[in-house]
Design an enzyme around this catalytic site. Sequence first.
Site, PDB file in Angstrom:
ATOM      1  CB  ILE A  19      33.297  38.152  25.136  1.00  0.00           C
ATOM      2  CG1 ILE A  19      33.824  39.412  24.205  1.00  0.00           C
ATOM      3  CG2 ILE A  19      31.726  37.994  25.859  1.00  0.00           C
ATOM      4  CD1 ILE A  19      32.960  39.316  23.009  1.00  0.00           C
ATOM      5  N   GLY A  20      36.781  38.443  26.363  1.00  0.00           N
ATOM      6  CA  GLY A  20      37.920  37.999  25.998  1.00  0.00           C
ATOM      7  C   GLY A  20      39.199  39.256  26.120  1.00  0.00           C
ATOM      8  CB  THR A  21      42.139  39.846  27.242  1.00  0.00           C
ATOM      9  OG1 THR A  21      42.624  38.632  27.735  1.00  0.00           O
ATOM     10  CG2 THR A  21      41.315  40.395  28.522  1.00  0.00           C
ATOM     11  N   GLY A  22      42.932  40.250  24.313  1.00  0.00           N
ATOM     12  CA  GLY A  22      43.680  40.020  23.148  1.00  0.00           C
ATOM     13  C   GLY A  22      44.794  41.009  23.327  1.00  0.00           C
ATOM     14  CB  VAL A  27      37.042  41.683  23.259  1.00  0.00           C
ATOM     15  CG1 VAL A  27      35.840  41.710  22.222  1.00  0.00           C
ATOM     16  CG2 VAL A  27      38.435  41.971  22.402  1.00  0.00           C
ATOM     17  CG  ASP A 134      49.304  36.981  14.202  1.00  0.00           C
ATOM     18  OD1 ASP A 134      49.775  36.056  13.992  1.00  0.00           O
ATOM     19  OD2 ASP A 134      48.856  37.490  15.240  1.00  0.00           O
TER      20      ASP A 134
HETATM   21  N1  H91 Z   1      42.825  36.365  20.266  1.00  0.00           N
HETATM   22  C1  H91 Z   1      43.595  36.676  19.210  1.00  0.00           C
HETATM   23  O1  H91 Z   1      36.903  35.699  23.139  1.00  0.00           O
HETATM   24  C2  H91 Z   1      43.450  35.700  21.268  1.00  0.00           C
HETATM   25  C3  H91 Z   1      33.835  35.877  21.459  1.00  0.00           C
HETATM   26  C4  H91 Z   1      34.085  36.952  20.998  1.00  0.00           C
HETATM   27  C5  H91 Z   1      32.932  37.389  19.949  1.00  0.00           C
HETATM   28  C6  H91 Z   1      34.359  38.844  18.784  1.00  0.00           C
HETATM   29  C7  H91 Z   1      34.291  39.924  17.787  1.00  0.00           C
HETATM   30  C8  H91 Z   1      35.409  40.497  17.599  1.00  0.00           C
HETATM   31  C9  H91 Z   1      36.736  40.312  18.151  1.00  0.00           C
HETATM   32  C10 H91 Z   1      36.604  39.295  19.124  1.00  0.00           C
HETATM   33  C11 H91 Z   1      35.346  38.591  19.619  1.00  0.00           C
HETATM   34  C12 H91 Z   1      35.363  37.625  20.481  1.00  0.00           C
HETATM   35  C13 H91 Z   1      42.113  37.666  20.728  1.00  0.00           C
HETATM   36  C14 H91 Z   1      37.979  40.924  17.875  1.00  0.00           C
HETATM   37  C15 H91 Z   1      38.180  41.627  16.700  1.00  0.00           C
HETATM   38  C16 H91 Z   1      39.081  42.117  16.194  1.00  0.00           C
HETATM   39  C17 H91 Z   1      40.463  42.124  17.106  1.00  0.00           C
HETATM   40  C18 H91 Z   1      40.022  41.342  18.532  1.00  0.00           C
HETATM   41  C19 H91 Z   1      38.890  40.873  18.753  1.00  0.00           C
HETATM   42  C20 H91 Z   1      40.631  37.215  21.159  1.00  0.00           C
HETATM   43  C21 H91 Z   1      39.735  38.255  21.884  1.00  0.00           C
HETATM   44  C22 H91 Z   1      38.249  38.071  22.133  1.00  0.00           C
HETATM   45  C23 H91 Z   1      37.871  37.466  21.190  1.00  0.00           C
HETATM   46  C24 H91 Z   1      38.601  36.474  20.292  1.00  0.00           C
HETATM   47  C25 H91 Z   1      39.827  36.823  19.960  1.00  0.00           C
HETATM   48  C26 H91 Z   1      36.191  36.096  22.164  1.00  0.00           C
HETATM   49  N2  H91 Z   1      36.407  36.947  21.309  1.00  0.00           N
HETATM   50  N3  H91 Z   1      34.712  35.571  22.769  1.00  0.00           N
HETATM   51  N4  H91 Z   1      33.044  38.254  18.727  1.00  0.00           N
HETATM   52  O2  H91 Z   1      41.373  42.741  16.829  1.00  0.00           O
HETATM   53 CL1  H91 Z   1      39.562  42.682  14.726  1.00  0.00          CL
HETATM   54 CL2  H91 Z   1      41.527  41.501  19.543  1.00  0.00          CL
END
Ligand code: H91
Length: 647
Positions: A19-22, A27, A134
């Site tokens: 669902i995403g990358t950070g 993720v 942040d």
């Molecule tokens: N950004 C900083 O894209 C770019 C749905 C989605 C749904 C999530 C729950 C937790 C996290 C991400 C979710 C998510 C990174 C989460 C929690 C922590 C953490 C990271 C992610 C994106 C990475 C994907 C995320 C949003 C932020 C979605 N994401 N769609 N539930 O450190 Cl603590 Cl990396």
Amino acid sequence: MAVDDYEELVKYYELHETIGTGGFAKVKLATHLLTGEKVAIKIMDKDSLGDDLPRVKTEIDAMKNLSHQHVCRLYHVIETPKKIFMVLEYCPGGELFDYIIAKDRLSEDEARVFFRQIVSAVAYIHSQGYAHRDLKPENLLIDEDHNLKLIDFGLCAKPKGGLDYHLMTCCGSPAYAAPELIQGKAYIGSEADIWSMGILMYALMCGYLPFDDDNVMVLYKKIMRGKYDIPKWLSPGTVLLLSQMLQVDPKKRVSVKHLLKHPWLLQGYNCPVEWYSKCPLGYMDEDCVTELSVYSKHSKHSMSCLISEWNYDHITATYLLLQTKKNRGKPVRLVRSLAAMEPSSFKELKSRTNLDFEEGSNVEQPYVFGSMEFSDDELFYDDCSYSGIEPLPSKEYSKYRAELNSVDSAPTTPMSQRSSTKKSENKENSDTKLSINEDPFLHPGPWTPVAKKKGILTTPTHNIPSATKEKSCLNKDTPTKKPIVNNEMIPAGISPERRCRSVDIDLNQVHMDSAQKKKGTKVFGSLERGLDKVITMLTPSKRKGFARDGPRKLRAHYNVTMTNILNPDHLLNEITRVLPRKNVDYVQKGYTLKCKTQSDFGKVTMQFELEVCQLKSEIMGIRRQRLKGDAWVYKRLVEDILSSCKV
Ligand code: H91
């Protein structure tokens, strides 16, 4: 994907799509098998982490110490020789950033709802001695109740002498960085967070940043000058509050304490912001403990001892997810079906889908084990071990539950004192047989001992010859340390690769008012303004409208832009015509364009997806999702691409 690395994970979770990358993490959406709750799993590859490893450790340590209604909850940490998995609260609404840009900007009233939650989260983390460092709309996620959850604690700091002590490391995103921070001066973390909150509030109410420039040096100069435009739609009260937060001199900046009862935040509410945790660390809910003990056939006392270790293992995860279920008004019941624990091949025979979890169709089904073969290792355990801990069939369950409630008076509430700092006390009180890290919820089938390969998060400290002990790179000063067994048992016959198979759930299935389907000129906000619907997950079985050869049918969402083109191929051609002109490389997969931009040195600076999809009444839409890169740069680029398309 090396199956081995996912073996531990898929014992407890069914993995869905990414669902995403950070940054350095991926993720994935997943379902916790025993509760049926959705979770987000942050997956990190240790080899690729390199210098970012301390950041991961910082994040895990901080999240273990934080429990608040506006902080994303950590449930479970799994470490394998190659991977680190963090199981986190799932927030289906995605990033606040996307929400703002989809609406152009928020009204003062809506901004206030969100800003109160941000102040609440920040006041709480400050009260726990942490500065986030942040804060930005990309790090605030929207949960299913449309509430905000703060994420990404990788840069947070907990100064040893308390939050009033100075910090030196300059970190965070430049546009949100306080002047004292970018000057390389020693700074106070909480004061720097207030500045970032000022930038955040400006972004909420304007839809753009107060200080912005492609050139970082120019940006820094603007920040240090502290002069920003005041658009005409901001009320005098808003302008005043912004000016109090965006004070270049940190000593003149408003404090969190004042923010809690600031007149702007009180408008329409007659109470200060509630910053204290409504779900304090260590709290134990009696109903959840009872359900876990009934399910695993432990006494309530033993169960509460196990839970109170807060090891962020499967016990912690199951307890916390059960509590989440209870808070949402769902039954406090664990899934009593083979599907939650059986080998996935069996699961497929029954062609069970996730819908079962949501609609509860087999949640309450009794589950009786057939004859089981137990390995020699199983005999090692007694009452508190794997043998005989299968879930009870329903009838027996009710009886057992009633008995348990009448005889077991183990203290299960309140546990607010049983915070992580008290773990050793709790451990001493616990049954020694239970101090080994077995998972009482797993299938008691034919067990196979699995040597812990490289336990670096929860280093086994006993039962292992010291020469074979391997050190965790993450657990140096993690508060919870308890001896755990090194021959953890897993059910034999599980086929992880099957559980890993993505079921391709659609994140963009949301409803849209037909009245809102007005056509506008803006690429992001205007078309979809007013759409703040919660994402509805659809299971594969529900996706009857899915046509393999055509575009996916999605419902409108703030991440979907509508077009007036009826032919999906024309739309696709139009986008692929424009992409190269904007220096965007892409790979086409069906109707999805996986896009990326690169710097002159070949570094990937941005990654995102554009997908042609079909909305209601044959209208074609473009779903967009940022995967990597600066959110504001992405916003401008995608706006530019889509406005250049003749759509
Ligand atoms: N950004 C900083 O894209 C770019 C749905 C989605 C749904 C999530 C729950 C937790 C996290 C991400 C979710 C998510 C990174 C989460 C929690 C922590 C953490 C990271 C992610 C994106 C990475 C994907 C995320 C949003 C932020 C979605 N994401 N769609 N539930 O450190 Cl603590 Cl990396």
